[in-house]
Design a protein around this motif. Structure first.
Motif, short mmCIF file in Angstrom:
data_model
loop_
_atom_site.label_atom_id
_atom_site.label_comp_id
_atom_site.label_asym_id
_atom_site.label_seq_id
_atom_site.Cartn_x
_atom_site.Cartn_y
_atom_site.Cartn_z
N LEU A 86 0.83 -1.21 0.00
CA LEU A 86 0.00 0.00 0.00
C LEU A 86 0.86 1.26 0.00
N ILE A 87 1.91 1.26 0.80
CA ILE A 87 2.83 2.40 0.83
C ILE A 87 3.45 2.62 -0.55
N ASP A 88 3.83 1.54 -1.21
CA ASP A 88 4.40 1.67 -2.56
C ASP A 88 3.36 2.19 -3.54
N GLU A 89 2.15 1.66 -3.48
CA GLU A 89 1.11 2.04 -4.44
C GLU A 89 0.71 3.50 -4.27
N LEU A 90 0.71 3.99 -3.02
CA LEU A 90 0.36 5.39 -2.76
C LEU A 90 1.56 6.32 -2.90
N GLU A 91 2.73 5.73 -3.21
CA GLU A 91 3.96 6.49 -3.43
C GLU A 91 4.32 7.36 -2.23
N LEU A 92 4.24 6.74 -1.05
CA LEU A 92 4.60 7.44 0.18
C LEU A 92 6.09 7.22 0.46
N GLU A 93 6.77 8.30 0.75
CA GLU A 93 8.21 8.25 1.00
C GLU A 93 8.46 8.17 2.50
N ARG A 94 8.75 6.99 2.99
CA ARG A 94 9.06 6.74 4.40
C ARG A 94 8.06 7.44 5.34
N PRO A 95 6.81 7.05 5.27
CA PRO A 95 5.81 7.65 6.16
C PRO A 95 6.04 7.24 7.61
N ILE A 96 5.37 7.92 8.51
CA ILE A 96 5.25 7.46 9.89
C ILE A 96 4.19 6.37 9.90
N VAL A 97 4.48 5.27 10.55
CA VAL A 97 3.56 4.14 10.63
C VAL A 97 2.99 4.08 12.05
N LEU A 98 1.66 4.05 12.13
CA LEU A 98 0.96 4.06 13.41
C LEU A 98 -0.01 2.90 13.46
N GLY A 99 -0.04 2.18 14.57
CA GLY A 99 -0.97 1.07 14.70
C GLY A 99 -1.57 0.98 16.08
N HIS A 100 -2.81 0.52 16.14
CA HIS A 100 -3.51 0.31 17.41
C HIS A 100 -3.88 -1.17 17.53
N SER A 101 -3.64 -1.77 18.70
CA SER A 101 -4.05 -3.14 18.98
C SER A 101 -3.37 -4.09 17.98
N LEU A 102 -4.15 -4.92 17.26
CA LEU A 102 -3.53 -5.77 16.24
C LEU A 102 -2.73 -4.93 15.26
N GLY A 103 -3.22 -3.75 14.95
CA GLY A 103 -2.48 -2.87 14.04
C GLY A 103 -1.13 -2.47 14.56
N ALA A 104 -0.99 -2.36 15.89
CA ALA A 104 0.32 -2.08 16.48
C ALA A 104 1.25 -3.27 16.32
N MET A 105 0.71 -4.48 16.45
CA MET A 105 1.52 -5.68 16.24
C MET A 105 2.00 -5.76 14.80
N VAL A 106 1.11 -5.46 13.87
CA VAL A 106 1.48 -5.44 12.45
C VAL A 106 2.54 -4.36 12.20
N SER A 107 2.34 -3.19 12.78
CA SER A 107 3.27 -2.08 12.58
C SER A 107 4.64 -2.39 13.15
N LEU A 108 4.68 -3.04 14.31
CA LEU A 108 5.95 -3.45 14.90
C LEU A 108 6.68 -4.44 13.99
N TYR A 109 5.96 -5.44 13.52
CA TYR A 109 6.56 -6.42 12.61
C TYR A 109 7.04 -5.73 11.33
N PHE A 110 6.24 -4.80 10.83
CA PHE A 110 6.59 -4.05 9.64
C PHE A 110 7.90 -3.29 9.85
N ALA A 111 8.01 -2.61 10.98
CA ALA A 111 9.22 -1.83 11.27
C ALA A 111 10.46 -2.72 11.34
N ALA A 112 10.29 -3.94 11.87
CA ALA A 112 11.41 -4.86 12.00
C ALA A 112 11.84 -5.45 10.66
#
Length: 289
Positions: A86-112
């Motif tokens: 999604l980040i690639d498709e929207l052409e976002l350049e190193r956005p800030i990633v924010l997640g809540h609950s399961l979304g935080a788990m996804v965001s943590l895995y994404f950052a790693a």
């Protein structure tokens, strides 16, 4: 009056169609990932705080909201791959990633695992191994949230009244909850409603084969990180999703992590604008040079 999204669209990210909304037209992009049974509109309160000078983008994860509901393919690594696409498709350049609950788990895995695709990370009330391993040992408040999935209710008014009966929601109800739950359901011709959530996604992502050791991701999350914790219990004093002990472990292990605890907010009220603190903490963090 809430800020209206400037976009409410669909995008094909790799092999899946995702629904997303965007608030704001300028400034740092912040892409938001929601919780297990949620949808993109849970972030309206943060959009009202941040959109005047940031681009806030929130999307429905696969199996949720108006995004595709495939028969299978539900796990944290798959959700993280969707976020990268999604980040690639929207052409976002190193956005800030924010997640809540399961979304935080996804965001943590994404950052790693995708460290070059984000500039900062915000984890809201999750990010540690879950304190249960089976459905039977889940906290009662989570069982209550899941119980609405797939169950028709005669009217939206009754749907909302059932939700308001929960002691962790009803006393704090505001317009943000109304907006969120309107986007949570399909309105049938007879006036009845049913949640948009694809129940099979919950079952698949809970399978042991799909388990991810979240504590193994901490040291690999190298971007500046903000961790927000909801310190108030939901049905008891000690049924928080993220314990104070685990929050401190995250804070100490992620190399560059700020931490703010909100003792008067629960797992839901921390994102629904019942107090200004979380939005203000996020604003200070994202604007920090």
């Amino acid at each position: 009056m809430s800020i209206q999204p400037i976009r409410d669209e669909f995008v094909i990210a790799d092999d899946i169609t995702l629904h997303y909304v965007q608030w704001g037209t300028q400034g740092t992009p912040i892409i938001c990932t929601h919780g297990m049974t949620a949808n993109a509109m849970c972030f309206q309160a943060f959009a009202d705080e941040l959109a005047p000078d940031h681009r806030i983008i929130a999307y429905d994860m696969r199996g949720r909201g108006d995004s595709d509901k495939l028969e299978d393919g539900y796990s944290i690594p798959i959700y993280a791959a969707d976020l990268a696409a999604l980040i690639d498709e929207l052409e976002l350049e190193r956005p800030i990633v924010l997640g809540h609950s399961l979304g935080a788990m996804v965001s943590l895995y994404f950052a790693a695992h995708y460290p070059t695709k984000l500039s900062k990370l915000v984890l809201i009330d999750a990010g540690a191994p879950l304190p249960w391993s089976t459905f039977d040992t889940q906290p009662d408040w989570l069982k209550a949230s899941i119980s609405r999935i797939g169950v028709p209710v005669p009217s939206f008014k009754e749907y909302v009244n059932r939700l308001k009966a929960a002691p962790f929601l009803g006393p704090y109800w505001n317009d943000y909850f109304d907006l969120y739950f309107k986007n949570d359901v399909i309105f049938e011709n007879d006036g009845s409603v049913v949640s948009k959530m694809y129940r099979e996604a919950l079952l698949e992502e809970a399978e042991p084969a799909n388990a991810v050791r979240l504590d193994e991701q901490w040291e690999h999350a190298t971007v500046p990180t903000l961790l927000l914790r909801a310190g108030r219990g939901l049905l008891s004093d000690n049924d928080q999703l993220l314990s104070e002990k685990d929050a401190q472990r995250i804070r100490q292990t992620i190399p560059n992590c700020q931490y703010v605890n909100f003792p008067t907010l629960n797992h839901y009220t921390i994102i629904f604008g019942t107090e200004p603190g979380p939005g203000q903490a996020i604003r200070s963090f994202v604007d920090e040079k």
